[in-house]
Design a protein around this motif. Sequence first.
Motif, PDB file in Angstrom:
ATOM      1  N   ILE A 141       0.818  -1.203   0.000  1.00  0.00           N
ATOM      2  CA  ILE A 141       0.000   0.000   0.000  1.00  0.00           C
ATOM      3  C   ILE A 141       0.855   1.257   0.000  1.00  0.00           C
ATOM      4  CG2 ILE A 141      -1.618   1.363   1.395  1.00  0.00           C
ATOM      5  CD1 ILE A 141      -2.895  -1.199   2.331  1.00  0.00           C
ATOM      6  N   CYS A 177     -10.120   1.652   8.091  1.00  0.00           N
ATOM      7  CA  CYS A 177      -8.712   1.615   7.661  1.00  0.00           C
ATOM      8  C   CYS A 177      -8.216   2.962   7.141  1.00  0.00           C
ATOM      9  CB  CYS A 177      -8.550   0.562   6.575  1.00  0.00           C
ATOM     10  SG  CYS A 177      -6.897   0.481   5.903  1.00  0.00           S
ATOM     11  N   ILE A 178      -7.042   3.372   7.635  1.00  0.00           N
ATOM     12  CA  ILE A 178      -6.444   4.610   7.135  1.00  0.00           C
ATOM     13  C   ILE A 178      -5.254   4.321   6.212  1.00  0.00           C
ATOM     14  CG2 ILE A 178      -7.260   6.098   9.014  1.00  0.00           C
ATOM     15  CD1 ILE A 178      -4.514   5.771  10.352  1.00  0.00           C
ATOM     16  N   ARG A 179      -5.158   3.071   5.757  1.00  0.00           N
ATOM     17  CA  ARG A 179      -4.161   2.672   4.747  1.00  0.00           C
ATOM     18  C   ARG A 179      -2.724   2.969   5.190  1.00  0.00           C
ATOM     19  NH1 ARG A 179      -8.694   1.212   3.324  1.00  0.00           N
ATOM     20  NH2 ARG A 179      -9.815   1.965   1.492  1.00  0.00           N
ATOM     21  N   CYS A 180      -2.426   2.654   6.439  1.00  0.00           N
ATOM     22  CA  CYS A 180      -1.078   2.952   6.934  1.00  0.00           C
ATOM     23  C   CYS A 180      -0.106   1.852   6.545  1.00  0.00           C
ATOM     24  CB  CYS A 180      -1.103   3.106   8.450  1.00  0.00           C
ATOM     25  SG  CYS A 180      -1.377   1.544   9.305  1.00  0.00           S
ATOM     26  N   SER A 181      -0.638   0.664   6.281  1.00  0.00           N
ATOM     27  CA  SER A 181       0.132  -0.517   5.872  1.00  0.00           C
ATOM     28  C   SER A 181       0.914  -1.170   7.003  1.00  0.00           C
ATOM     29  CB  SER A 181       1.063  -0.229   4.686  1.00  0.00           C
ATOM     30  OG  SER A 181       2.172   0.527   5.066  1.00  0.00           O
ATOM     31  N   ALA A 182       0.692  -0.780   8.233  1.00  0.00           N
ATOM     32  CA  ALA A 182       1.385  -1.445   9.345  1.00  0.00           C
ATOM     33  C   ALA A 182       1.070  -2.937   9.379  1.00  0.00           C
ATOM     34  CB  ALA A 182       0.993  -0.797  10.672  1.00  0.00           C
ATOM     35  N   CYS A 183      -0.183  -3.277   9.040  1.00  0.00           N
ATOM     36  CA  CYS A 183      -0.558  -4.700   9.103  1.00  0.00           C
ATOM     37  C   CYS A 183       0.192  -5.528   8.067  1.00  0.00           C
ATOM     38  CB  CYS A 183      -2.068  -4.870   8.961  1.00  0.00           C
ATOM     39  SG  CYS A 183      -2.778  -4.200   7.446  1.00  0.00           S
ATOM     40  N   ILE A 198      -5.190  -6.342   5.481  1.00  0.00           N
ATOM     41  CA  ILE A 198      -6.327  -5.481   5.161  1.00  0.00           C
ATOM     42  C   ILE A 198      -6.921  -5.877   3.813  1.00  0.00           C
ATOM     43  CG2 ILE A 198      -4.831  -3.621   4.259  1.00  0.00           C
ATOM     44  CD1 ILE A 198      -8.334  -3.266   5.890  1.00  0.00           C
ATOM     45  N   CYS A 221      -2.673  -2.440  14.284  1.00  0.00           N
ATOM     46  CA  CYS A 221      -3.581  -1.547  13.557  1.00  0.00           C
ATOM     47  C   CYS A 221      -3.921  -0.306  14.389  1.00  0.00           C
ATOM     48  CB  CYS A 221      -4.860  -2.288  13.181  1.00  0.00           C
ATOM     49  SG  CYS A 221      -6.039  -1.192  12.346  1.00  0.00           S
ATOM     50  N   VAL A 236      -6.221   1.797  14.130  1.00  0.00           N
ATOM     51  CA  VAL A 236      -7.632   2.041  14.387  1.00  0.00           C
ATOM     52  C   VAL A 236      -8.316   0.759  14.861  1.00  0.00           C
ATOM     53  CG1 VAL A 236      -8.000   4.106  12.997  1.00  0.00           C
ATOM     54  CG2 VAL A 236      -8.017   1.877  11.885  1.00  0.00           C
ATOM     55  N   ILE A 268      -8.702  -2.373  13.988  1.00  0.00           N
ATOM     56  CA  ILE A 268      -9.561  -3.263  13.207  1.00  0.00           C
ATOM     57  C   ILE A 268      -9.235  -4.701  13.605  1.00  0.00           C
ATOM     58  CG2 ILE A 268     -10.204  -4.034  10.892  1.00  0.00           C
ATOM     59  CD1 ILE A 268      -9.266  -1.278   9.868  1.00  0.00           C
TER      60      ILE A 268
HETATM   61  S1  SF4 Z   1      -2.912  -1.534  10.055  1.00  0.00           S
HETATM   62 FE1  SF4 Z   1      -5.100  -1.019  10.130  1.00  0.00          FE
HETATM   63  S2  SF4 Z   1      -5.223   1.068   9.326  1.00  0.00           S
HETATM   64 FE2  SF4 Z   1      -3.216   0.291   8.769  1.00  0.00          FE
HETATM   65  S3  SF4 Z   1      -3.496  -0.556   6.688  1.00  0.00           S
HETATM   66 FE3  SF4 Z   1      -3.778  -2.236   8.121  1.00  0.00          FE
HETATM   67  S4  SF4 Z   1      -5.988  -2.286   8.512  1.00  0.00           S
HETATM   68 FE4  SF4 Z   1      -5.531  -0.280   7.583  1.00  0.00          FE
END
Ligand code: SF4
Lengths: 263, 474
Positions: free
Chosen positions: B154, B318-324, B347, B380, B382, B384
């Motif tokens: 992402i 999801c704020i598309r941070c890509s940590a997951c 995600i 995550c 937020v 999720i």
């Molecule tokens: S860690 Fe959470 S907020 Fe970040 S991309 Fe994954 S699902 Fe989205």
Amino acid sequence: MRVALFPTCVNDAIHPRTGQAVVALLERLGVEVDFPAAQTCCGQPQYNTGYRRATEPLVHRMADAFAGYDHVVTPSGSCTAMVRDNYPRIGARARAEGRGDGLAKAAESLVPRVLELTEFLVDVLKVTDVGAYYPHRVTYHPSCHGLRMLGLGDRPRRLLEAVEGLELVELPGAEECCGFGGTFAVKNPDVSAAMGADKVSNALSTGAEVLCGADNSCLLHIGGTLRRADAPMRTVHLAEILACTRADPTGADWGAPRARGTA
Amino acid sequence: MSDTYLGMPSFPQAAKASTKDTRLRANLTHATRTIRDKRARAVAELDDWAQLREAGKRIKDQTLRHLDDYLVQLEQQVTAAGGTVHWAADAAEANRIVADLVKATGETEVVKVKSMATQEIELNEALAAEGITAYETDLAELIVQLGDDRPSHILVPAIHRNRGEVRDIFTEKMGEWGRPAPEGLGDSPAELAEAARLHLREKFLRAKVGISGANFMVAETGTLVVVESEGNGRMCLTLPETLISVVGIEKVVPTWRDLEVFLQLLPRSSTAERMNPYTSLWTGTSDGDGPRDFHLVLLDNGRTDTLADEVGRQALRCIRCSACLNVCPVYERAGGHAYGSVYPGPIGAILTPQLRGTASAIDASLPFASTLCGACYEVCPVAIDIPEVLVHLREQVAEQGGPGHRAEHAVVRAGTWLLDHPAALGAVVRLAAKTRKLHPKRLPIAVARAWTDSRDLPRLPQAPFRDWWKKNRP
Ligand code: SF4
């Protein structure tokens, strides 16, 4: 205190020694343990594979089998997490689907009483030194469910550190999943095997003789990978280490018949 | 999402090849571990991280509950500030709106800020079909575009490439798209960045139309927000005469105050930075400053359906941070392309099947592309509960039947019957134990073979635990 053992279906069928070790250990600590024969499986494999409805009879069975016990102790973090996290969800869904309160009540009755072995030892019995003796070099793999869903924290480590003769060595990448994941292991065999191979190479880099864990499902996968590689390391459940003593360093006597209630 | 990805093999098949691609594995392992460790340190600096995470989760949930109201408010504010709002139900409609807007300017080239929404609808391909060339200006997107490749992450779409591969792509392809790479280009980060800078500058200065997404949209003022690290985004947002922003409807937040939470959560989770190097905000149009024409395309494309699912809707936080992605052991081995979508990793495994449905092989296999280890949920920002949604989607896939699942259902039903009859179960386990000497080391049936291909089966005990108990604890 009435304590029931839920060895789990995997241990019942494949690793009875883990169940025996828990019995030997708890009896040594003065706990009277019972094994209600009506128990079978918590339903985790079915639930996690997408068959929620198929787990419902098992929720009822678990609640009935363990009714009346103060604590239900299980040597499996993932089965504990199944009850604690997912039983309430199953109950709530059934209620939302207009099928009454039965499952929610069953979940409610079980959740606070089901404890993973190290939780029971440290939080209820309040012991970390269980008088064990295990003169081996050991590395510890904290399984994902124990680590993240239950938050076992340093309980297993504290128990291991108190074992006489045991040398605990750090496992690199310890917190990474071993790749078992229940049916994931057969639905995504290549990724599962790649993860298992990395876990095993990390484990072997420690030079330990024994990889210890608190969930035999993970150990089944890691142990199977080790055996296929003919590696000089074996997997042992934490309960089996804690059950070993100076008088019985290999657990040869766990199987011995014992009158109920004698510590 | 559109068709390029459909017809992808199922996840296990796609992952088979990538697990054996040692260069890909090495690139991914190196990159994800580095960023994962940095993220852990950046998060540990804040002692109120848990509260921030809870706040992020609640703001998003509250917004999603009243999404219709906030979107209407947003539309009013954008319009009042001189912008134009367009509503797009799906990818085709969004692409049509954007293509018509570009054509109305008479231009045949646009510069783009990296945006997941425009990738999701495959806008570049749709514009190309209309004779419009879209230039990606984010470094990693540029690498993907020049390499005629697909993004695999992402945040770092070219994470699967190492420096040497990037140098080769620049040297071979830059000339076809504009200013060629300098002679004798090396593979140091500074040289690669400079080559990209020179190549892109030409485009920024020429462009009359910019296309972006947005990380957030503020309902109370009609303000859009893009956070980025390179500054290319700010160029695209300020230099062109026309700006078109394509944004998923779930990106709205009620007030400016809410940004306080997300502008802390996002950079630390994604790039392990305390603050984004560039945070650009724009509200409609203003004379003599930035684009004179601003269009906001609000994209649904499966989001309303996702919102209708009580368990699954949390994916819209999801704020598309890509940590997951960076902590996911499955992503690390399988690579981003195996997910068959612009949203890979954990995600992607829950969002894609919700946005696209689970009719195709790849989409039906995504909810199973996880061990449920929970590492994604833990990081995550937020909160999720990705494992919860995965299991929920597995149920939908299992119920819809299809290849494998009907047979599996029968096996599960039989298993449940057995597990509900302890005496019968005991007999089966006992029989297995008694015949253990006869069990082969590797098994012939497909499911079992999947296990024994790489692992030995356990040796069965002489007798199950329940028999030992009966004998020894009478
Ligand atoms: S860690 Fe959470 S907020 Fe970040 S991309 Fe994954 S699902 Fe989205």
